[in-house]
Design a protein around this motif. Structure first.
Motif, PDB file in Angstrom:
ATOM      1  N   PRO A   1      -4.260  -5.884   0.190  1.00  0.00           N
ATOM      2  CA  PRO A   1      -4.438  -5.676   1.347  1.00  0.00           C
ATOM      3  C   PRO A   1      -3.828  -6.499   2.168  1.00  0.00           C
ATOM      4  O   PRO A   1      -3.680  -7.337   1.964  1.00  0.00           O
ATOM      5  CB  PRO A   1      -6.071  -5.584   1.752  1.00  0.00           C
ATOM      6  CG  PRO A   1      -6.487  -6.605   0.645  1.00  0.00           C
ATOM      7  CD  PRO A   1      -5.563  -6.288  -0.494  1.00  0.00           C
ATOM      8  N   PRO A   2      -3.379  -6.146   3.541  1.00  0.00           N
ATOM      9  CA  PRO A   2      -2.831  -7.056   4.434  1.00  0.00           C
ATOM     10  C   PRO A   2      -3.712  -8.184   4.717  1.00  0.00           C
ATOM     11  O   PRO A   2      -4.912  -7.865   4.719  1.00  0.00           O
ATOM     12  CB  PRO A   2      -2.520  -6.257   5.572  1.00  0.00           C
ATOM     13  CG  PRO A   2      -2.546  -4.657   5.294  1.00  0.00           C
ATOM     14  CD  PRO A   2      -3.412  -4.751   4.031  1.00  0.00           C
ATOM     15  N   ALA A   3      -3.182  -9.305   5.266  1.00  0.00           N
ATOM     16  CA  ALA A   3      -4.046 -10.349   5.391  1.00  0.00           C
ATOM     17  C   ALA A   3      -4.752 -10.233   6.870  1.00  0.00           C
ATOM     18  O   ALA A   3      -4.363  -9.573   7.801  1.00  0.00           O
ATOM     19  CB  ALA A   3      -2.956 -11.614   5.452  1.00  0.00           C
ATOM     20  N   PRO A   4      -5.872 -10.659   6.811  1.00  0.00           N
ATOM     21  CA  PRO A   4      -6.751 -10.577   7.959  1.00  0.00           C
ATOM     22  C   PRO A   4      -5.906 -11.112   9.060  1.00  0.00           C
ATOM     23  O   PRO A   4      -5.199 -12.230   9.120  1.00  0.00           O
ATOM     24  CB  PRO A   4      -7.948 -11.323   7.565  1.00  0.00           C
ATOM     25  CG  PRO A   4      -8.144 -11.459   6.206  1.00  0.00           C
ATOM     26  CD  PRO A   4      -6.525 -11.595   5.658  1.00  0.00           C
ATOM     27  N   GLY A   5      -6.089 -10.229  10.212  1.00  0.00           N
ATOM     28  CA  GLY A   5      -5.732 -10.825  11.805  1.00  0.00           C
ATOM     29  C   GLY A   5      -4.127 -10.584  11.725  1.00  0.00           C
ATOM     30  O   GLY A   5      -3.672 -10.862  12.667  1.00  0.00           O
ATOM     31  N   THR A   6      -3.668  -9.696  10.685  1.00  0.00           N
ATOM     32  CA  THR A   6      -2.257  -9.427  11.141  1.00  0.00           C
ATOM     33  C   THR A   6      -1.892  -8.316  11.906  1.00  0.00           C
ATOM     34  O   THR A   6      -0.861  -7.853  12.223  1.00  0.00           O
ATOM     35  CB  THR A   6      -1.291  -9.285   9.515  1.00  0.00           C
ATOM     36  OG1 THR A   6      -1.942  -8.543   8.704  1.00  0.00           O
ATOM     37  CG2 THR A   6      -1.511 -10.663   8.727  1.00  0.00           C
ATOM     38  N   GLY A   7      -3.045  -7.263  11.699  1.00  0.00           N
ATOM     39  CA  GLY A   7      -2.770  -6.191  12.688  1.00  0.00           C
ATOM     40  C   GLY A   7      -2.206  -5.087  12.026  1.00  0.00           C
ATOM     41  O   GLY A   7      -1.103  -5.253  11.017  1.00  0.00           O
ATOM     42  N   PRO A   8      -2.380  -3.743  12.367  1.00  0.00           N
ATOM     43  CA  PRO A   8      -1.781  -2.512  11.863  1.00  0.00           C
ATOM     44  C   PRO A   8      -0.433  -2.200  12.150  1.00  0.00           C
ATOM     45  O   PRO A   8       0.353  -1.484  11.347  1.00  0.00           O
ATOM     46  CB  PRO A   8      -2.745  -1.490  12.178  1.00  0.00           C
ATOM     47  CG  PRO A   8      -3.363  -1.714  13.559  1.00  0.00           C
ATOM     48  CD  PRO A   8      -3.417  -3.185  13.242  1.00  0.00           C
ATOM     49  N   ARG A   9       0.036  -3.028  13.149  1.00  0.00           N
ATOM     50  CA  ARG A   9       1.408  -2.430  13.552  1.00  0.00           C
ATOM     51  C   ARG A   9       2.296  -3.372  12.953  1.00  0.00           C
ATOM     52  O   ARG A   9       3.617  -3.157  12.940  1.00  0.00           O
ATOM     53  CB  ARG A   9       1.407  -2.551  15.142  1.00  0.00           C
ATOM     54  CG  ARG A   9       0.667  -1.544  15.718  1.00  0.00           C
ATOM     55  CD  ARG A   9       1.165  -1.410  17.224  1.00  0.00           C
ATOM     56  NE  ARG A   9       2.527  -0.939  17.193  1.00  0.00           N
ATOM     57  CZ  ARG A   9       2.959  -0.390  18.314  1.00  0.00           C
ATOM     58  NH1 ARG A   9       2.288  -0.099  19.066  1.00  0.00           N
ATOM     59  NH2 ARG A   9       4.284   0.136  18.184  1.00  0.00           N
ATOM     60  N   LYS A  10       2.179  -4.560  12.716  1.00  0.00           N
ATOM     61  CA  LYS A  10       2.809  -5.626  11.744  1.00  0.00           C
ATOM     62  C   LYS A  10       2.179  -6.373  10.823  1.00  0.00           C
ATOM     63  O   LYS A  10       1.781  -7.505  10.847  1.00  0.00           O
ATOM     64  CB  LYS A  10       3.292  -6.647  12.737  1.00  0.00           C
ATOM     65  CG  LYS A  10       4.332  -6.095  13.684  1.00  0.00           C
ATOM     66  CD  LYS A  10       5.128  -7.206  14.649  1.00  0.00           C
ATOM     67  CE  LYS A  10       6.325  -6.565  15.349  1.00  0.00           C
ATOM     68  NZ  LYS A  10       7.207  -7.369  15.935  1.00  0.00           N
ATOM     69  N   PRO A  11       1.619  -5.578   9.732  1.00  0.00           N
ATOM     70  CA  PRO A  11       0.899  -6.191   8.838  1.00  0.00           C
ATOM     71  C   PRO A  11       1.750  -7.213   7.773  1.00  0.00           C
ATOM     72  O   PRO A  11       3.042  -6.934   8.002  1.00  0.00           O
ATOM     73  CB  PRO A  11       0.686  -4.836   7.813  1.00  0.00           C
ATOM     74  CG  PRO A  11       1.717  -4.001   8.056  1.00  0.00           C
ATOM     75  CD  PRO A  11       2.151  -4.315   9.513  1.00  0.00           C
ATOM     76  N   ARG A  12       1.092  -8.206   7.392  1.00  0.00           N
ATOM     77  CA  ARG A  12       1.578  -9.151   6.218  1.00  0.00           C
ATOM     78  C   ARG A  12       0.864  -9.162   5.421  1.00  0.00           C
ATOM     79  O   ARG A  12      -0.531  -9.102   5.387  1.00  0.00           O
ATOM     80  CB  ARG A  12       1.612 -10.314   7.305  1.00  0.00           C
ATOM     81  CG  ARG A  12       2.324 -10.386   8.580  1.00  0.00           C
ATOM     82  CD  ARG A  12       3.780 -11.120   8.436  1.00  0.00           C
ATOM     83  NE  ARG A  12       4.284 -11.238   9.676  1.00  0.00           N
ATOM     84  CZ  ARG A  12       4.724 -10.373  10.552  1.00  0.00           C
ATOM     85  NH1 ARG A  12       4.255  -9.052  10.480  1.00  0.00           N
ATOM     86  NH2 ARG A  12       5.629 -10.661  11.617  1.00  0.00           N
ATOM     87  N   TRP A  13       1.381  -9.390   4.236  1.00  0.00           N
ATOM     88  CA  TRP A  13       0.788  -9.610   2.819  1.00  0.00           C
ATOM     89  C   TRP A  13       0.655 -11.292   2.413  1.00  0.00           C
ATOM     90  O   TRP A  13       1.828 -11.533   2.413  1.00  0.00           O
ATOM     91  CB  TRP A  13       1.110  -8.394   1.801  1.00  0.00           C
ATOM     92  CG  TRP A  13       0.870  -7.244   2.306  1.00  0.00           C
ATOM     93  CD1 TRP A  13      -0.051  -6.283   1.930  1.00  0.00           C
ATOM     94  CD2 TRP A  13       1.559  -6.297   3.244  1.00  0.00           C
ATOM     95  NE1 TRP A  13      -0.183  -5.082   2.470  1.00  0.00           N
ATOM     96  CE2 TRP A  13       0.915  -4.976   3.147  1.00  0.00           C
ATOM     97  CE3 TRP A  13       2.948  -6.491   4.023  1.00  0.00           C
ATOM     98  CZ2 TRP A  13       1.452  -4.062   4.362  1.00  0.00           C
ATOM     99  CZ3 TRP A  13       3.390  -5.607   4.744  1.00  0.00           C
ATOM    100  CH2 TRP A  13       2.572  -4.416   4.968  1.00  0.00           C
ATOM    101  N   PRO A  14      -0.323 -11.510   1.752  1.00  0.00           N
ATOM    102  CA  PRO A  14      -0.454 -12.731   0.891  1.00  0.00           C
ATOM    103  C   PRO A  14       0.937 -12.774  -0.189  1.00  0.00           C
ATOM    104  O   PRO A  14       0.759 -11.864  -1.039  1.00  0.00           O
ATOM    105  CB  PRO A  14      -1.704 -13.166   0.280  1.00  0.00           C
ATOM    106  CG  PRO A  14      -2.425 -12.052   1.142  1.00  0.00           C
ATOM    107  CD  PRO A  14      -1.753 -11.020   1.632  1.00  0.00           C
ATOM    108  N   ALA A  15       1.786 -13.580   0.005  1.00  0.00           N
ATOM    109  CA  ALA A  15       2.903 -13.228  -0.952  1.00  0.00           C
ATOM    110  C   ALA A  15       2.525 -13.831  -2.351  1.00  0.00           C
ATOM    111  O   ALA A  15       3.064 -12.948  -3.303  1.00  0.00           O
ATOM    112  CB  ALA A  15       4.091 -14.328  -0.552  1.00  0.00           C
TER     113      ALA A  15
END
Length: 69
Positions: free
Chosen positions: A33-47
């Motif tokens: 899942p996207p990292a917490p606090g990254t938001g749905p518009r600009k998600p970021r994932w733990p590399a």
């Protein structure tokens, strides 16, 4: 260090289109899942988790390859 990957980072790593990564890859069961606090518009994932996911996929692919008769 906060090592997060963007959609574009994953796109470059996989050499797939941005649309395919957005619409298929990140929605694959088991994809982190996207990292917490990254938001749905600009998600970021733990590399680390993304790389681990694809390392597992490579191992699965190698294990399910055709076996000589």
């Amino acid at each position: 260090m906060n090592d997060l990957m963007t959609l574009d980072d994953i796109t470059e790593m996989l050499r797939l289109s941005r649309y395919h990564v957005r619409d298929v890859v990140v929605k694959t069961p088991g994809f982190p899942p996207p990292a917490p606090g990254t938001g749905p518009r600009k998600p970021r994932w733990p590399a680390k988790e993304v790389r681990k996911f694809f390392a597992g996929k490579s191992a699965q692919k190698a294990n399910t390859g055709s076996q000589p008769a």
